[in-house]
Motif scaffolding. Structure first.
Motif, mmCIF file in Angstrom:
data_model
loop_
_atom_site.group_PDB
_atom_site.id
_atom_site.type_symbol
_atom_site.label_atom_id
_atom_site.label_comp_id
_atom_site.label_asym_id
_atom_site.label_seq_id
_atom_site.Cartn_x
_atom_site.Cartn_y
_atom_site.Cartn_z
ATOM 1 N N PHE A 78 0.847 -1.193 0.000
ATOM 2 C CA PHE A 78 0.000 0.000 0.000
ATOM 3 C C PHE A 78 0.882 1.243 0.000
ATOM 4 O O PHE A 78 1.945 1.263 0.624
ATOM 5 C CB PHE A 78 -0.893 0.040 1.241
ATOM 6 C CG PHE A 78 -1.925 -1.041 1.308
ATOM 7 C CD1 PHE A 78 -3.212 -0.816 0.830
ATOM 8 C CD2 PHE A 78 -1.623 -2.286 1.846
ATOM 9 C CE1 PHE A 78 -4.181 -1.807 0.892
ATOM 10 C CE2 PHE A 78 -2.579 -3.288 1.914
ATOM 11 C CZ PHE A 78 -3.859 -3.043 1.427
ATOM 12 N N GLU A 79 0.406 2.277 -0.666
ATOM 13 C CA GLU A 79 1.054 3.587 -0.636
ATOM 14 C C GLU A 79 0.067 4.614 -0.089
ATOM 15 O O GLU A 79 -1.077 4.684 -0.529
ATOM 16 C CB GLU A 79 1.496 4.017 -2.037
ATOM 17 C CG GLU A 79 2.038 5.445 -2.088
ATOM 18 C CD GLU A 79 2.300 5.949 -3.490
ATOM 19 O OE1 GLU A 79 2.688 7.127 -3.640
ATOM 20 O OE2 GLU A 79 2.092 5.176 -4.459
ATOM 21 N N PHE A 80 0.525 5.422 0.873
ATOM 22 C CA PHE A 80 -0.269 6.529 1.405
ATOM 23 C C PHE A 80 0.474 7.839 1.165
ATOM 24 O O PHE A 80 1.686 7.914 1.366
ATOM 25 C CB PHE A 80 -0.514 6.367 2.909
ATOM 26 C CG PHE A 80 -1.447 5.249 3.268
ATOM 27 C CD1 PHE A 80 -2.812 5.486 3.379
ATOM 28 C CD2 PHE A 80 -0.969 3.971 3.506
ATOM 29 C CE1 PHE A 80 -3.686 4.458 3.707
ATOM 30 C CE2 PHE A 80 -1.826 2.935 3.837
ATOM 31 C CZ PHE A 80 -3.197 3.181 3.931
ATOM 32 N N ASN A 81 -0.239 8.858 0.738
ATOM 33 C CA ASN A 81 0.292 10.212 0.611
ATOM 34 C C ASN A 81 -0.460 11.110 1.584
ATOM 35 O O ASN A 81 -1.700 11.122 1.598
ATOM 36 C CB ASN A 81 0.107 10.759 -0.802
ATOM 37 C CG ASN A 81 0.855 9.971 -1.868
ATOM 38 O OD1 ASN A 81 0.586 10.125 -3.044
ATOM 39 N ND2 ASN A 81 1.786 9.115 -1.476
ATOM 40 N N ALA A 89 -4.042 10.405 -0.144
ATOM 41 C CA ALA A 89 -4.245 9.416 -1.204
ATOM 42 C C ALA A 89 -3.841 8.049 -0.682
ATOM 43 O O ALA A 89 -2.992 7.943 0.218
ATOM 44 C CB ALA A 89 -3.426 9.778 -2.444
ATOM 45 N N ALA A 90 -4.449 7.005 -1.225
ATOM 46 C CA ALA A 90 -4.084 5.635 -0.888
ATOM 47 C C ALA A 90 -4.173 4.785 -2.146
ATOM 48 O O ALA A 90 -5.140 4.894 -2.913
ATOM 49 C CB ALA A 90 -5.006 5.076 0.194
ATOM 50 N N TYR A 91 -3.163 3.959 -2.372
ATOM 51 C CA TYR A 91 -3.101 3.086 -3.540
ATOM 52 C C TYR A 91 -2.671 1.690 -3.096
ATOM 53 O O TYR A 91 -1.965 1.529 -2.094
ATOM 54 C CB TYR A 91 -2.103 3.619 -4.579
ATOM 55 C CG TYR A 91 -2.327 5.065 -4.941
ATOM 56 C CD1 TYR A 91 -3.321 5.441 -5.846
ATOM 57 C CD2 TYR A 91 -1.560 6.071 -4.358
ATOM 58 C CE1 TYR A 91 -3.539 6.771 -6.161
ATOM 59 C CE2 TYR A 91 -1.766 7.407 -4.676
ATOM 60 C CZ TYR A 91 -2.756 7.751 -5.571
ATOM 61 O OH TYR A 91 -2.965 9.074 -5.876
ATOM 62 N N ARG A 92 -3.102 0.703 -3.869
ATOM 63 C CA ARG A 92 -2.704 -0.687 -3.624
ATOM 64 C C ARG A 92 -2.012 -1.202 -4.871
ATOM 65 O O ARG A 92 -2.516 -1.012 -5.987
ATOM 66 C CB ARG A 92 -3.940 -1.537 -3.298
ATOM 67 C CG ARG A 92 -3.683 -3.040 -3.207
ATOM 68 C CD ARG A 92 -2.896 -3.397 -1.954
ATOM 69 N NE ARG A 92 -2.890 -4.820 -1.666
ATOM 70 C CZ ARG A 92 -2.058 -5.712 -2.212
ATOM 71 N NH1 ARG A 92 -1.187 -5.319 -3.132
ATOM 72 N NH2 ARG A 92 -2.105 -6.983 -1.861
ATOM 73 N N PHE A 93 -0.844 -1.813 -4.707
ATOM 74 C CA PHE A 93 -0.090 -2.393 -5.813
ATOM 75 C C PHE A 93 0.033 -3.897 -5.605
ATOM 76 O O PHE A 93 0.288 -4.365 -4.490
ATOM 77 C CB PHE A 93 1.305 -1.773 -5.903
ATOM 78 C CG PHE A 93 1.305 -0.312 -6.271
ATOM 79 C CD1 PHE A 93 1.489 0.092 -7.587
ATOM 80 C CD2 PHE A 93 1.121 0.665 -5.297
ATOM 81 C CE1 PHE A 93 1.481 1.438 -7.925
ATOM 82 C CE2 PHE A 93 1.113 2.006 -5.622
ATOM 83 C CZ PHE A 93 1.300 2.396 -6.943
ATOM 84 N N ASP A 94 -0.122 -4.662 -6.694
ATOM 85 C CA ASP A 94 0.024 -6.116 -6.611
ATOM 86 C C ASP A 94 1.481 -6.518 -6.454
ATOM 87 O O ASP A 94 1.798 -7.531 -5.835
ATOM 88 C CB ASP A 94 -0.545 -6.787 -7.865
ATOM 89 C CG ASP A 94 -2.056 -6.632 -7.960
ATOM 90 O OD1 ASP A 94 -2.708 -6.495 -6.897
ATOM 91 O OD2 ASP A 94 -2.578 -6.642 -9.087
ATOM 92 N N ARG A 95 2.364 -5.722 -7.063
ATOM 93 C CA ARG A 95 3.813 -5.935 -6.992
ATOM 94 C C ARG A 95 4.479 -4.613 -7.354
ATOM 95 O O ARG A 95 3.785 -3.626 -7.561
ATOM 96 C CB ARG A 95 4.244 -7.058 -7.935
ATOM 97 C CG ARG A 95 3.954 -6.804 -9.397
ATOM 98 C CD ARG A 95 4.123 -8.054 -10.235
ATOM 99 N NE ARG A 95 3.174 -9.086 -9.831
ATOM 100 C CZ ARG A 95 1.914 -9.125 -10.265
ATOM 101 N NH1 ARG A 95 1.450 -8.187 -11.090
ATOM 102 N NH2 ARG A 95 1.112 -10.065 -9.874
#
Length: 215
Positions: A78-81, A89-95
């Motif tokens: 997960f990425e949080f800004n 902001a919040a994002y989810r990456f599979d890899r």
């Protein structure tokens, strides 16, 4: 509480910023607070103006504080800004940089030493506790002098996550970073650890801190 020193990437040295730190504290299962401190007064930074808290993209283009989380042994993360504007902001990456999506997460609580952002952030937070909007706004504005106006010698931003998705069994690995834009336009990229090459907060080597899921 754990206090961590971030370092600037060698290819993007700061002009006038001497130190950036982050204090990490566990509040409860799935609940963490990350307190970022820039050791210079707010006027040394180019900060986005405070707005009503909400989700937004592109926050990393300006001064922004960031957090990456992944479970130990997993590729997904997960990425949080957290922006000084109060936006997030919040994002989810599979890899690594692949499979990006916007996950459903609890809204982080962002409070900074900018009085306008402090009032806006506290108004939103108090409203989530059940206060009507007008009362929440009044109480937040009354508290600005105690929490939003000091210390003037440095800039601080606190971002708290309270989401059961980040608790439970296992351990979390974190990459903590910041994009700092100075008043003269200089940008520097700070992190607990940097990978070789250009600044890249997503790189697996940047996950340098282990956070127990529950303490």
């Amino acid at each position: 509480m754990t206090v961590l020193a971030l370092t600037p990437h060698p290819d993007t040295p700061p002009a006038a910023i001497g130190a950036v730190t982050c204090s990490v504290s566990w509040q409860g299962p799935g609940s963490w607070c990350f307190d970022y401190i820039v050791g210079e007064p707010p006027e040394a930074l180019r900060l986005p103006a405070a707005v009503a808290p909400g989700r937004a993209d592109g926050l990393w283009r300006r001064t922004c504080f960031e957090l990456f989380l992944r479970r130990r042994g997993e590729e997904g993360y997960f990425e949080f800004n957290f922006s000084p504007s109060g936006e997030w902001a919040a994002y989810r990456f599979d890899r690594y940089r692949e499979g990006m999506a916007e996950p459903v997460v609890a809204t982080p609580r962002i409070i900074s030493t900018d009085p306008a952002q402090f009032a806006a952030g506290m108004t939103t937070y108090l409203a989530t506790l059940g206060l009507d909007a007008e009362t929440a706004k009044m109480m937040a504005e009354m508290d600005v002098g105690g929490g939003g106006g000091a210390p003037a010698s440095q800039y601080a931003l606190s971002a708290c996550l309270d989401d059961p998705a980040f608790g439970g069994a296992g351990a979390w690995e974190a990459a903590i970073s910041a994009v700092i834009e100075e008043s003269d336009g200089t940008k520097s990229y700070w992190a607990l650890d940097h990978a070789h090459g250009k600044p890249d907060f997503h790189h697996p080597d940047c996950f340098a801190l282990e956070l127990p899921a529950d303490s």
